[in-house]
Every structure is written in structure tokens, then in C-alpha cells.
Write a protein that holds these residues in place. Sequence first.
Motif, PDB file in Angstrom:
ATOM      1  N   THR A 274     -20.946  33.001  -0.933  1.00  0.00           N
ATOM      2  CA  THR A 274     -20.053  31.751  -1.673  1.00  0.00           C
ATOM      3  C   THR A 274     -19.273  31.014  -0.743  1.00  0.00           C
ATOM      4  OG1 THR A 274     -18.348  33.178  -2.083  1.00  0.00           O
ATOM      5  CG2 THR A 274     -19.974  33.185  -3.744  1.00  0.00           C
ATOM      6  N   GLY A 275     -19.325  29.692  -1.122  1.00  0.00           N
ATOM      7  CA  GLY A 275     -18.659  28.830  -0.226  1.00  0.00           C
ATOM      8  C   GLY A 275     -17.363  28.409  -0.713  1.00  0.00           C
ATOM      9  N   PRO A 276     -16.568  27.356  -0.250  1.00  0.00           N
ATOM     10  CA  PRO A 276     -15.255  27.044  -0.509  1.00  0.00           C
ATOM     11  C   PRO A 276     -15.091  26.583  -2.146  1.00  0.00           C
ATOM     12  CG  PRO A 276     -15.580  25.962   1.407  1.00  0.00           C
ATOM     13  CD  PRO A 276     -16.800  26.427   0.929  1.00  0.00           C
ATOM     14  N   SER A 277     -16.010  25.963  -2.738  1.00  0.00           N
ATOM     15  CA  SER A 277     -16.032  25.710  -4.315  1.00  0.00           C
ATOM     16  C   SER A 277     -17.039  26.654  -4.960  1.00  0.00           C
ATOM     17  CB  SER A 277     -16.564  24.343  -4.315  1.00  0.00           C
ATOM     18  OG  SER A 277     -17.895  24.143  -4.007  1.00  0.00           O
ATOM     19  N   GLY A 278     -17.049  27.847  -4.351  1.00  0.00           N
ATOM     20  CA  GLY A 278     -18.216  28.800  -5.252  1.00  0.00           C
ATOM     21  C   GLY A 278     -17.581  29.778  -6.196  1.00  0.00           C
ATOM     22  N   GLU A 279     -16.215  29.432  -6.405  1.00  0.00           N
ATOM     23  CA  GLU A 279     -15.676  30.321  -7.565  1.00  0.00           C
ATOM     24  C   GLU A 279     -16.535  30.576  -8.949  1.00  0.00           C
ATOM     25  OE1 GLU A 279     -12.132  28.122  -6.208  1.00  0.00           O
ATOM     26  OE2 GLU A 279     -14.184  27.739  -6.035  1.00  0.00           O
ATOM     27  N   ARG A 280     -16.641  31.727  -9.440  1.00  0.00           N
ATOM     28  CA  ARG A 280     -17.569  31.770 -10.479  1.00  0.00           C
ATOM     29  C   ARG A 280     -17.131  31.133 -11.759  1.00  0.00           C
ATOM     30  NH1 ARG A 280     -15.905  34.242 -14.814  1.00  0.00           N
ATOM     31  NH2 ARG A 280     -14.345  35.477 -13.652  1.00  0.00           N
ATOM     32  N   SER A 281     -16.053  30.770 -11.952  1.00  0.00           N
ATOM     33  CA  SER A 281     -15.517  29.912 -13.256  1.00  0.00           C
ATOM     34  C   SER A 281     -16.003  28.494 -12.975  1.00  0.00           C
ATOM     35  CB  SER A 281     -13.905  29.770 -13.161  1.00  0.00           C
ATOM     36  OG  SER A 281     -13.548  29.233 -12.216  1.00  0.00           O
ATOM     37  N   ARG A 282     -16.152  27.913 -11.780  1.00  0.00           N
ATOM     38  CA  ARG A 282     -16.731  26.635 -11.571  1.00  0.00           C
ATOM     39  C   ARG A 282     -18.333  26.542 -11.486  1.00  0.00           C
ATOM     40  NH1 ARG A 282     -13.433  24.220  -6.197  1.00  0.00           N
ATOM     41  NH2 ARG A 282     -14.400  22.426  -7.100  1.00  0.00           N
ATOM     42  N   CYS A 283     -18.990  27.504 -11.715  1.00  0.00           N
ATOM     43  CA  CYS A 283     -20.281  27.548 -11.710  1.00  0.00           C
ATOM     44  C   CYS A 283     -20.994  27.462 -12.817  1.00  0.00           C
ATOM     45  CB  CYS A 283     -21.150  28.557 -10.662  1.00  0.00           C
ATOM     46  SG  CYS A 283     -20.369  28.858  -9.132  1.00  0.00           S
ATOM     47  N   VAL A 284     -20.189  27.553 -13.985  1.00  0.00           N
ATOM     48  CA  VAL A 284     -20.738  27.586 -15.428  1.00  0.00           C
ATOM     49  C   VAL A 284     -21.444  26.225 -15.741  1.00  0.00           C
ATOM     50  CG1 VAL A 284     -20.279  28.060 -17.827  1.00  0.00           C
ATOM     51  CG2 VAL A 284     -18.903  29.533 -15.743  1.00  0.00           C
ATOM     52  N   PRO A 285     -22.564  26.320 -16.011  1.00  0.00           N
ATOM     53  CA  PRO A 285     -23.489  25.144 -16.418  1.00  0.00           C
ATOM     54  C   PRO A 285     -23.097  24.692 -18.236  1.00  0.00           C
ATOM     55  CG  PRO A 285     -24.867  26.709 -16.366  1.00  0.00           C
ATOM     56  CD  PRO A 285     -23.650  27.317 -16.075  1.00  0.00           C
ATOM     57  N   ALA A 286     -22.011  23.943 -18.189  1.00  0.00           N
ATOM     58  CA  ALA A 286     -21.674  23.685 -19.758  1.00  0.00           C
ATOM     59  C   ALA A 286     -23.024  23.121 -20.540  1.00  0.00           C
ATOM     60  CB  ALA A 286     -20.674  23.035 -19.866  1.00  0.00           C
ATOM     61  N   ALA A 287     -23.697  22.176 -20.030  1.00  0.00           N
ATOM     62  CA  ALA A 287     -24.654  21.522 -20.964  1.00  0.00           C
ATOM     63  C   ALA A 287     -25.685  22.364 -21.133  1.00  0.00           C
ATOM     64  CB  ALA A 287     -25.220  20.158 -20.059  1.00  0.00           C
ATOM     65  N   THR A 288     -26.260  23.173 -20.392  1.00  0.00           N
ATOM     66  CA  THR A 288     -27.370  24.405 -20.847  1.00  0.00           C
ATOM     67  C   THR A 288     -26.868  25.288 -21.552  1.00  0.00           C
ATOM     68  OG1 THR A 288     -27.094  25.485 -18.660  1.00  0.00           O
ATOM     69  CG2 THR A 288     -28.710  23.954 -18.492  1.00  0.00           C
ATOM     70  N   GLY A 289     -25.498  25.532 -21.634  1.00  0.00           N
ATOM     71  CA  GLY A 289     -25.102  26.605 -22.725  1.00  0.00           C
ATOM     72  C   GLY A 289     -25.086  26.295 -24.152  1.00  0.00           C
ATOM     73  N   ARG A 290     -25.059  24.835 -24.278  1.00  0.00           N
ATOM     74  CA  ARG A 290     -25.256  24.451 -25.454  1.00  0.00           C
ATOM     75  C   ARG A 290     -26.322  23.673 -25.994  1.00  0.00           C
ATOM     76  NH1 ARG A 290     -20.128  22.454 -23.817  1.00  0.00           N
ATOM     77  NH2 ARG A 290     -21.115  20.465 -23.565  1.00  0.00           N
ATOM     78  N   ARG A 291     -27.741  24.136 -24.993  1.00  0.00           N
ATOM     79  CA  ARG A 291     -28.856  23.336 -24.976  1.00  0.00           C
ATOM     80  C   ARG A 291     -29.586  23.394 -26.561  1.00  0.00           C
ATOM     81  NH1 ARG A 291     -33.631  25.260 -23.604  1.00  0.00           N
ATOM     82  NH2 ARG A 291     -32.660  27.167 -22.990  1.00  0.00           N
ATOM     83  N   ARG A 292     -29.419  24.557 -27.221  1.00  0.00           N
ATOM     84  CA  ARG A 292     -30.083  24.693 -28.491  1.00  0.00           C
ATOM     85  C   ARG A 292     -29.192  25.136 -29.379  1.00  0.00           C
ATOM     86  NH1 ARG A 292     -35.289  28.461 -26.456  1.00  0.00           N
ATOM     87  NH2 ARG A 292     -36.264  27.195 -25.326  1.00  0.00           N
ATOM     88  N   SER A 293     -29.273  24.177 -30.671  1.00  0.00           N
ATOM     89  CA  SER A 293     -28.225  24.384 -31.932  1.00  0.00           C
ATOM     90  C   SER A 293     -28.939  25.657 -32.715  1.00  0.00           C
ATOM     91  CB  SER A 293     -28.254  23.101 -32.531  1.00  0.00           C
ATOM     92  OG  SER A 293     -29.368  22.703 -32.982  1.00  0.00           O
TER      93      SER A 293
END
Length: 316
Positions: free
Chosen positions: A149-168
Motif C-alpha cells: 500500500t502507498g501513501p493514499s492506500g488506506e482501506r477507507s479510501r479504496c471503497v468504490p461507492a458507485a459499484t456498491g450501489r450498482r444494482r437496485s
Amino acid sequence: MPGPTFTTLEPGGDNALAVTLGVLGDEWNLWILRSALLGARRYGDWIARGPISHAVLTARLGRLTEAGLFEKVAYQQEPVRHEYALTARGRSVWPVLVSMWAWEQRWSADAGARLPRRRHTTCGQLFVPRLVCDACGAPADAHDVTVRTGPSGERSRCVPAATGRRRSGRAARTPDVVPHTMELVGSRWSAALLGSAHLGATRFGEFAEQMGAPPAVVTDRLRRFTELDVLAPRPHPDRADWVTYHLTDKGLAFFPVIACMVAWGQRWFNAPEGPALEAVHLGCGAPFLPRLVCDRCDGTLHAATVAIEDAAGEDG
């Protein structure tokens, strides 16, 4: 003309991985980009090609334009009508798509009829891409590259919000072009588990810690990845009632897709703190950047030398 523009992300906000998975971890986005590489530019071009609804197409084109993959250009004034031209950012997504199609073709028995053919115009042959290290040219797979992991690789910053809501809902239509790929990167928890596996997690607790997911979610994703033969459980060496989970050949073979997605995202979306992931090629010790070559002639693949040909029997 101005050169390619890059997006500087908000300090402490979503990193390049989150943005990339939000853009490319969506079947309709991939289908729209595929069609664009095949020549689609106007709204009607996409409607004529497949079963996409007007609402979905409008929303996805808007998102892809906002993310910088398309530029909206007026081609008629009275009334004003626009077409969507791929930007340098949009055109450079081709290694990700080519890697996805190659993996689907290798690991999905029914993929051939729906996937586009890839021809290397330099040698004239249909090809399968091979991944090499850009610095030394040597073949590179998951065993040849170390990632941290690099300087911006914290787990909380890696969450892909758009794909988490991809299907209703489960009944929502999808283009079903790369269904196996979407099982791995098409939801926030699947993508997080896959990333954890490639970063070395093998035990339930390691997956739970790295994913930040509830135990029931980790259990479900481990079960599904085992069913897909992406992970294989093995007895724990110290506890007979525990198991560890290891990437299978199928899971390891997904590495070129991951490498190309990460490289694309970190090229175009820059976190001010630095990259989310840092990779080194063990063979030469240089920072690892992926390069695709033709399996027929060993020549480096470039956008200008990769011809995407529609598969026989495609809708539209």
C-alpha cells in the motif's frame, strides 16, 4: 492542442483505486466503452447496438463524461445535438478491456460468442495479450511483482461507492459481456476481497481486517470466490478446525486485469499524498508498470495497432 489532463483528487478522500473501480467496475460502463472503441459516438449508436435503456445510457454517459473518459461535442446546431468523443483518458482504457476479454475467454466456456476479437495489425494475427514489465520486458505475473500500500492506500479510501450501489435489484438488466469479471470487481466487497488476496491475505481474520467488512459479508464472499474457483481453501497448518484461502490458477490469472486497472487509475487520478499502491518487479527491481505484448509476434501492443472487431452475432 492542450495535452492530456489529469484529475487531482481531494486530500484524504477517494483514492485512484476507488475512482477506478467506480468507473470500470460496472457492466454498462464497460459495454459503452467497448462500443465506443468499435465506433459508437452518438446516442443512437449505443441504442442501436444493444438492449440498454434510455435512462441507463443517459446516466452512464453522464458519469463517464464527468470522469473525463468522454468529451461532449456538438455536431449539429439547430437543434443542438451532441456526440461523445473518447478523450485520451477514455482511449487509454483499452489495455484493461483487452485483459478482461482475454481472461473471460480463457476461463468462461461460453465467452467466445459475445466477446470482441482482438487483432494485432502489426502482424495481422488475432492475439492473446501477454503481460510484461515495462522496464525490462520480462514476463510478469502475480508471482513476479510485489505490491504494498502507498501513501493514499488506506482501506477507507479504496471503497468504490458507485459499484456498491450498482444494482437496485437482482432483476436489473445487465449486458452480460464480462460476467465473470464482474463477479470479482463489480461490487465493493468482492473488489476488496480480491485486492486483499493479491496483497497476501489468506486467513479469515486478515480478510476481515483488510476489507473492513462484517464477518457475515467476509464469509459470503469467501464462499462465492471458492465456488468460482478463484480461491481454494486449505487446512490451516496449526489448527485443524481452521482453513486458509489461496488464489487458484484462475485467480492468479486475473493479475493482468488488476495491473492494468491500477496503472490506468493511478495515471489519470492523482491523490496529493501519493499513489494508493506501489509495485516492484522482482526480476529487475524497478517500479512495475504493465505493458501488453502480442503472443504471436512479441511486439508491444499500442492503441493504434490493436483492432477491436465485433464478435459474430452481437446484438445490433
